[in-house]
Design an enzyme around this catalytic site. Structure first.
Site, PDB file in Angstrom:
ATOM      1  N   ILE A   6       0.838  -1.201   0.000  1.00  0.00           N
ATOM      2  CA  ILE A   6       0.000   0.000   0.000  1.00  0.00           C
ATOM      3  C   ILE A   6       0.871   1.248   0.000  1.00  0.00           C
ATOM      4  O   ILE A   6       0.578   2.231  -0.689  1.00  0.00           O
ATOM      5  CB  ILE A   6      -0.946  -0.002   1.214  1.00  0.00           C
ATOM      6  CG1 ILE A   6      -1.925  -1.175   1.122  1.00  0.00           C
ATOM      7  CG2 ILE A   6      -1.714   1.313   1.308  1.00  0.00           C
ATOM      8  CD1 ILE A   6      -2.775  -1.384   2.374  1.00  0.00           C
ATOM      9  N   TYR A  58      -3.828 -10.486  15.847  1.00  0.00           N
ATOM     10  CA  TYR A  58      -3.659  -9.413  14.862  1.00  0.00           C
ATOM     11  C   TYR A  58      -4.721  -8.335  15.058  1.00  0.00           C
ATOM     12  O   TYR A  58      -4.400  -7.134  15.097  1.00  0.00           O
ATOM     13  CB  TYR A  58      -3.742  -9.988  13.446  1.00  0.00           C
ATOM     14  CG  TYR A  58      -3.766  -8.925  12.370  1.00  0.00           C
ATOM     15  CD1 TYR A  58      -2.653  -8.130  12.144  1.00  0.00           C
ATOM     16  CD2 TYR A  58      -4.906  -8.705  11.607  1.00  0.00           C
ATOM     17  CE1 TYR A  58      -2.665  -7.139  11.172  1.00  0.00           C
ATOM     18  CE2 TYR A  58      -4.936  -7.717  10.636  1.00  0.00           C
ATOM     19  CZ  TYR A  58      -3.816  -6.929  10.419  1.00  0.00           C
ATOM     20  OH  TYR A  58      -3.838  -5.945   9.467  1.00  0.00           O
TER      21      TYR A  58
END
Length: 368
Positions: A13, A179
């Site tokens: 990204i 996570y």
């Protein structure tokens, strides 16, 4: 022109975002540790005109140098992967939570005007659901006994089925993996810091990002990249559960634009936004679409009929708030973006580590 620091900016990204920012006239510095699992032997080509500084997020002195003179910071740096986070807990908490804490401390001397932090749809746990009477269900999780028995879809306390609906930002957080826990901690740390130090903090909860440049050798991130690695290696893509779980796939160029808008749009400090396509796709159908596009329609998905610890059943985005407040409108649909993605895959060296990932999870009893 303003000066921006992008942590994790050499990643998937980050490279697209850096190009987007430079094209808009911003001065961009990238700070990245170049972790081998993501980058292989070195960083991919970075956009022309950016400054690059290599360093760990827990190196306060080096971070301080990177922050000097910055008007805004985009915090992308993180370990990413639901499955791996369930057994490499120290690694994920250290990089994501401690790394964010070090970044925030380094900002105290000269806080930037704005901090945009990359959060994740994983913080929702299960997405939003509707009951048979049309009312919205509250926070709900799958029962462990149902998952072990292969009853994948959710039901209410009376056993009536629940229908998945788009998930908006008002859906309560329900952390189902390490996570997810670390991403929520990053988000909350940043928002608390912003209130204390007068920094405009914006959190973007990203759904499943895809596109050219995603790591094809990292089996823990990027559903589409994992499928492509399997297919390019002549193996069937593997799917946990029954393949009918639904996700939202958003193109990386749309995500980069969302981050740029979050940097530039006034009056959004303290806000959280979903960034997705607003579309729901069944995972098995995505695998079949990709196999056809890669000329291997014969490689039908291998449906494992087993669940991975930390996974949820359905979650796809309601992006109404991002449309209204950021002016965010996705321009790339999955169905029309697979061709360019496949063209890129064909020019890359592919390493299929899917079997290795499954072995690591099974050895730790994280697949049931």
């Amino acid at each position: 022109m303003s000066k921006l620091l992008v942590t994790g900016g050499a990643g998937f990204i980050g490279r697209h975002l850096a190009a987007e920012l430079v094209a808009r006239g911003h001065d961009v510095t990238i700070y990245d540790a170049l972790i081998e699992q993501v980058h292989g032997e070195g960083a991919a080509d970075l956009p022309e005109g950016v400054e690059f500084l290599r360093g760990d997020m827990r190196d306060a002195e080096r971070l301080g140098r990177a922050l000097a003179g910055c008007d805004a910071v985009v915090h992308l740096a993180a370990e990413v992967g639901v499955g791996q986070s369930m057994y490499e807990i120290t690694r994920y908490v250290g990089a994501n939570d401690l790394g964010t804490a070090v970044l925030l401390e380094a900002m105290i001397a000269a806080p930037p005007r704005r901090l945009v932090v990359a959060s994740s749809m994983s913080v929702y746990g299960e997405g939003a659901y509707r009951r048979g009477d049309g009312s919205r269900a509250g926070a709900i999780r799958r029962r462990a006994a149902d998952v072990k028995a292969g009853r994948w879809d959710l039901s209410d306390d009376a056993g009536a089925p629940l229908a998945p609906i788009p998930t908006d930002e008002e859906k309560p957080v329900d952390l189902a993996s390490i996570y997810a826990l670390t991403k929520y901690a990053q988000e909350r740390q940043a928002l608390i810091f912003g209130e204390a130090y007068g920094v405009e903090v914006v959190a973007l909860r990203l759904f499943n990002v895809f596109g050219a440049g995603q790591a094809l050798s990292n089996p823990y991130t990027g559903v589409l990249a994992n499928f492509a690695s399997r297919i390019a290696s002549g193996a069937a893509p593997t799917i946990f559960e029954d393949g009918r779980q639904k996700r939202d796939f958003v193109h990386v160029e749309d995500v980069a634009r969302a981050f740029r808008l979050a940097c530039e749009t006034p009056g959004i400090g303290g806000e959280i936004f979903n960034i997705g396509s607003g579309q729901a796709y069944e995972i098995a159908e995505v695998a079949r679409l990709l196999a056809r596009e890669m000329g291997r329609a014969d490689l039908r998905p291998e449906i494992l009929g087993r669940a991975r610890s930390g996974d949820i059943r359905n979650c796809f985005a309601d992006i109404s708030k991002a449309r209204e407040r950021l002016g965010f409108r996705p321009e790339h649909r999955l169905e029309t973006s697979l061709g360019p993605f496949v063209d890129w895959v064909r020019g890359e060296t592919v390493v299929d580590r899917g079997a290795e990932m499954r072995r690591h999870l099974e050895e730790r009893r994280l697949v049931s």
